[in-house]
Enzyme design. Structure first.
Site, PDB file in Angstrom:
ATOM      1  N   ILE A  18       0.636  -1.188   0.145  1.00  0.00           N
ATOM      2  CA  ILE A  18      -0.104  -0.221  -0.030  1.00  0.00           C
ATOM      3  C   ILE A  18       0.686   1.743   0.011  1.00  0.00           C
ATOM      4  CG2 ILE A  18      -1.402   1.199   0.948  1.00  0.00           C
ATOM      5  CD1 ILE A  18      -2.636  -1.208   2.773  1.00  0.00           C
ATOM      6  N   ASP A  66     -11.476  -9.220  17.132  1.00  0.00           N
ATOM      7  CA  ASP A  66     -10.321  -7.944  17.158  1.00  0.00           C
ATOM      8  C   ASP A  66      -8.656  -9.048  17.923  1.00  0.00           C
ATOM      9  OD1 ASP A  66     -10.983  -7.388  19.132  1.00  0.00           O
ATOM     10  OD2 ASP A  66     -10.926  -5.632  19.056  1.00  0.00           O
ATOM     11  N   GLU A 107     -20.877   8.011  21.126  1.00  0.00           N
ATOM     12  CA  GLU A 107     -20.890   9.045  21.820  1.00  0.00           C
ATOM     13  C   GLU A 107     -20.374   9.831  23.107  1.00  0.00           C
ATOM     14  OE1 GLU A 107     -23.570  11.691  24.111  1.00  0.00           O
ATOM     15  OE2 GLU A 107     -23.996  10.359  22.400  1.00  0.00           O
ATOM     16  N   HIS A 114     -12.848   1.654  10.975  1.00  0.00           N
ATOM     17  CA  HIS A 114     -12.523  -0.027  11.543  1.00  0.00           C
ATOM     18  C   HIS A 114     -12.865  -0.504  10.519  1.00  0.00           C
ATOM     19  CE1 HIS A 114     -12.843   0.517  16.218  1.00  0.00           C
ATOM     20  NE2 HIS A 114     -11.924   1.686  16.051  1.00  0.00           N
ATOM     21  N   GLU A 133      -8.800  -7.154  12.226  1.00  0.00           N
ATOM     22  CA  GLU A 133      -9.221  -5.648  12.457  1.00  0.00           C
ATOM     23  C   GLU A 133      -8.654  -4.795  11.907  1.00  0.00           C
ATOM     24  OE1 GLU A 133     -12.241  -3.590  15.333  1.00  0.00           O
ATOM     25  OE2 GLU A 133      -9.744  -3.102  16.130  1.00  0.00           O
TER      26      GLU A 133
END
Length: 200
Positions: A18, A66, A107, A114, A133
């Site tokens: 990448i 994860d 919140e 993710h 993850e």
């Protein structure tokens, strides 16, 4: 934990690809740094118990996404989506779920992108799909999340409401800073394009 360790090795090779691909395209590396980790067995057990499940190997594999995690910290918010788009193009990576906490913050103010994926890993008994993850953040998001995690999870008692409110306010300030830095970067890129056009 061996399949998860192997999966992280595969992921790190993908990330190298990448970085090379995006550098070739943009002439700059959008990734500031990468950190990978495996959850400790004690952390896995606690997470299963919070879900009301027995802390068994079978439940860990089935219900915990994860156990193997990779955090990719980028310079700018646009870089996060650019890196995510490249990850989606890898044929061997199967996207299971995406949670965009940048567009829809939690919140408490938490912001991150993710990606829950499955990656094929070659083991002695054959190929195995392993969950990993990805967490993609800007430097500012990562700074806030790291401190917030320390405050919340290193404190045995519930933190007072006013501290939670202050943390959320800080998250708002981080978001404003990210947006402003993105805006400045876009302006600089436009100026560079104009300069290049005038010299050609």
């Amino acid at each position: 934990m061996l399949p998860y360790t192997s999966a992280l090795k595969v992921v790190n090779m993908y990330i190298d690809t990448i970085e090379e691909e995006l550098f070739t395209y943009k002439r700059q590396n959008p990734i500031e740094h990468v950190k990978s980790r495996l959850k400790r067995p004690s952390s896995i057990a606690r997470k299963l118990e919070k879900k009301g499940l027995e802390p068994t190997l079978e439940n860990a594999v089935k219900y915990i996404d994860d156990i193997a995690g990779v955090r990719i910290v980028c310079q700018f918010q646009e870089d996060i989506y650019r890196v995510a788009d490249v990850i989606k193009k890898f044929e061997n990576i199967r996207i299971v779920q995406i949670k965009d906490y940048i567009a829809n913050p939690k919140e408490n103010g938490y912001r991150s992108y993710h990606m829950h994926v499955e990656i094929p890993v070659r083991m002695l008994h054959g190929e195995e799909m392993v969950k990993v993850e990805f967490q993609l953040r800007t430097v500012a998001m990562d700074f806030w999340a790291s401190l917030e995690h320390k405050i919340r999870y290193k404190n045995e008692s519930e933190i007072p409401d006013h501290i939670g409110s202050e943390l959320k306010l800080c998250a708002t300030l981080v978001e404003k800073m990210d947006s402003e830095m993105q805006h400045l970067n876009n302006e600089i890129e436009q100026l560079n394009l104009i300069t290049q056009d005038s010299t050609n």
